[in-house]
Design a protein around this motif. Structure first.
Motif, PDB file in Angstrom:
ATOM      1  N   ALA A  32      -2.425   6.945   3.463  1.00  0.00           N
ATOM      2  CA  ALA A  32      -2.390   5.636   2.810  1.00  0.00           C
ATOM      3  C   ALA A  32      -1.011   5.042   3.038  1.00  0.00           C
ATOM      4  N   ASP A  68      -4.102   0.612  -1.735  1.00  0.00           N
ATOM      5  CA  ASP A  68      -4.684   1.235  -0.553  1.00  0.00           C
ATOM      6  C   ASP A  68      -5.304   2.590  -0.915  1.00  0.00           C
ATOM      7  N   ARG A  71      -8.599   1.938  -2.731  1.00  0.00           N
ATOM      8  CA  ARG A  71      -9.651   1.502  -1.800  1.00  0.00           C
ATOM      9  C   ARG A  71     -10.221   2.679  -1.024  1.00  0.00           C
ATOM     10  N   LYS A  72      -9.349   3.581  -0.601  1.00  0.00           N
ATOM     11  CA  LYS A  72      -9.788   4.674   0.267  1.00  0.00           C
ATOM     12  C   LYS A  72     -10.388   5.848  -0.497  1.00  0.00           C
TER      13      LYS A  72
END
Length: 560
Positions: A32, A68, A71-72
């Motif tokens: 990330a 990030d 989201r991942k």
């Protein structure tokens, strides 16, 4: 996609134009990232960043990373195994006993300490560049600046952030070596030179001695404190990040560049090329001479390193690309910089090897290597020059590394420094094969990059944090990097092109011949408020040296 986020390691670097964060997993792979764009400002003739902008950018970068991660992985970032903070080296950040900042941050980009740098270099018989914290401090003393008597702490950008996060005033070895000369034997600032500095300032009556106001120096792998509750709240405004996370010693961007490229062994080298550029060559022995063009610094573990540094690299290239973006927009078309940058970089390789007679200077500030006190970007050409887009772009890419080439030539010719492998990282290398080829032709040696070439700094800082928390007893930083991180690295190498090398030499000859014009330009523009530089000296004859190509079968094999 699943991973153990609490076992991940965070590296964060405050660069010149972006603050960047990288989170790596147990295999040292980035999982990330986050970033925050910012810029220095010129105030009263001094390049600076406001501390409120530093903290705002730090939080913005972490927020980008946390988003990030969510989201991942579908979860919030609450805890990591370790954190490392890096930043632009050198400069002048001073605070009083109450923690208040005494004067605005004076960054590495300033060339306002010439008198002090020359005096300290003469006294120490050791080069003190204008960028170094010691030069800034002594110049403030020579200027009789009233704040000097109130100094309780002199630190760097990474040291300041680390202090805010942990409450500890420490810096890593590499960062320390860009503040004041470092003594490898003692693992601290050179005591004899500290004593000389104190003797120089004894008649001033200051209530401090130099070592009292400098931070503690810690080597790679040492524990440098833990994230406090106040530090966690400063970094993560949501309050989710937990305190107690260990931090490694904060490092400068030179140290993270060496780590990110695996260039930490003698006879290895790295070139970091972005807003500024510097070549770092790890030495087999100390330099015999003292050169005002060359810094002597250290790896994060203390090995001596020769640094050729230029204050400006890609800034003028970026400005021209953005100019072309404006042309796109004037024609009613959407300008996508993500497509325009690589397109124009690749166009440069279509240009004549000597840029068709074009010469560009990328100087946004002074350049000590060429004895240029104040910079002005400049493009010159003869009436019969081949003025094409390809030649224009090639001239700007050549300009980005021309001054660096002059510094490296000095090391090769005067000290016979040899390098077995050279790696590049930074924005100059983002467009695959272009920056590599330009630099390989300029230096006439193969240049290699890895997948992390465009974002090496925060990744290198994350590797240092990982080394701190994952190393085996007695395992050196060098062994950790070579055996655990880079053993199976995907390395792409570019060989120098003979015609390109000859063309760059012709370009550089014109470049050196045009330097007096670059030095005179600030005098002609003195009405803008900049101080006038000293009359230009005759530039020394440029000497070129072709080095043998080095074996590349096993790039990270430890040399005998």
């Amino acid at each position: 996609m699943k991973t153990d986020l609490e076992a991940a390691v965070l590296g964060l670097e405050l660069g010149s134009t972006r603050i960047k964060a990288v989170l790596i997993d147990g295999d040292h792979r980035p999982i990330a990232s986050g970033d925050y764009a910012w810029a220095n400002v010129l105030e009263d003739g001094v390049w600076t960043y406001h501390l409120e902008d530093v903290l705002k950018g730090l939080r913005g970068c972490y927020r980008s990373l946390a988003e990030d991660v969510e989201r991942k992985f579908g979860e919030r970032l609450r805890k990591v195994a370790a954190i490392g903070i890096s930043g632009m080296m050198h400069g002048y950040l001073v605070f009083g006993r109450d923690g208040a900042q005494l004067v605005p941050f004076r960054t590495w980009r300033n060339t306002i300490t010439g008198q002090a740098a020359a005096a300290l270099t003469e006294e120490f018989r050791f080069n003190i560049p204008q960028r170094w914290s010691a030069a800034h401090l002594y110049q403030a003393i020579l200027n009789d600046e009233p704040h000097v008597k109130d100094i309780a702490l002199l630190t760097t950008l990474s040291g300041y952030i680390h202090l805010r996060l942990t409450g500890r005033s420490v810096v890593g070895v590499g960062e320390a070596s860009g503040m004041f000369p470092y003594d490898r034997k003692s693992g601290d600032f050179d005591a004899a030179m500290v004593e000389k500095f104190d003797r120089l300032t004894a008649d001033r009556g200051y209530p401090w001695k130099l070592r009292e106001i400098l931070p503690q120096v810690l080597p790679a792998g040492a524990e440098a404190g833990v994230l406090t509750a106040e530090g966690a709240a400063l970094l993560d405004e949501t309050g989710i990040l937990e305190p107690g996370i260990p931090l490694c010693p904060p490092e400068g961007d030179a140290g993270t560049g060496m780590v990110a490229t695996g260039a930490v062994l003698p006879r290895t080298g790295s070139v970091s090329a972005g807003t500024s550029a510097f070549a770092l060559l790890v030495l087999e022995r100390e330099l015999k001479g003292c050169y005002p063009e060359i810094d002597v610094v250290a790896t994060p573990s203390g090995s001596p390193v020769a640094m050729a540094h230029t204050n400006t690299c890609t800034s003028d290239v970026d400005a021209w690309v953005r100019l072309f973006a404006q042309f796109y927009e004037a024609m009613g078309q959407k300008a996508d910089l993500g497509e325009l940058f690589p397109l124009l970089y690749r166009k440069a390789l279509e240009g004549a090897a000597d840029c068709g007679g074009l010469v560009a200077f990328n100087y946004y500030s002074g350049e000590p290597i060429t004895k240029t006190e104040t910079g002005r970007p400049m493009l010159v050409r003869l009436p019969d020059s081949e003025f094409s887009l390809a030649n224009l772009m090639r001239a700007h890419l050549y300009s980005a590394v021309a001054t660096l080439k002059l510094g490296i030539d000095l090391l090769v010719e005067q000290e016979h420094v040899e390098t077995d492998r050279l790696l590049g990282h930074g924005g100059f290398f983002k467009t695959e094969g272009v920056g590599q080829q330009i630099l390989a032709d300029a230096l006439e040696v193969p240049v290699s990059t890895m997948a992390t070439a465009g974002e090496g700094g925060p990744w290198g800082m994350a590797l240092l944090a990982a080394y701190m928390c994952r190393k085996a007893p007695g395992e050196s930083m060098e062994d950790y990097l070579m055996e655990r991180v880079f053993a199976g690295a995907d390395v792409k190498s570019v060989q120098p092109d003979k015609a390109g090398g000859e063309g760059f030499r012709r370009f550089l000859s014109r470049y050196a011949a045009a330097l007096p014009a670059e030095n005179q330009l600030p005098i002609a523009c003195a009405a803008d408020g900049f101080h006038k530089p000293a009359p230009p000296s005759v530039f020394p004859e440029v000497v070129y040296h072709r080095r043998e190509q080095f074996p590349s079968q096993n790039f990270f094999h430890r040399p005998p």
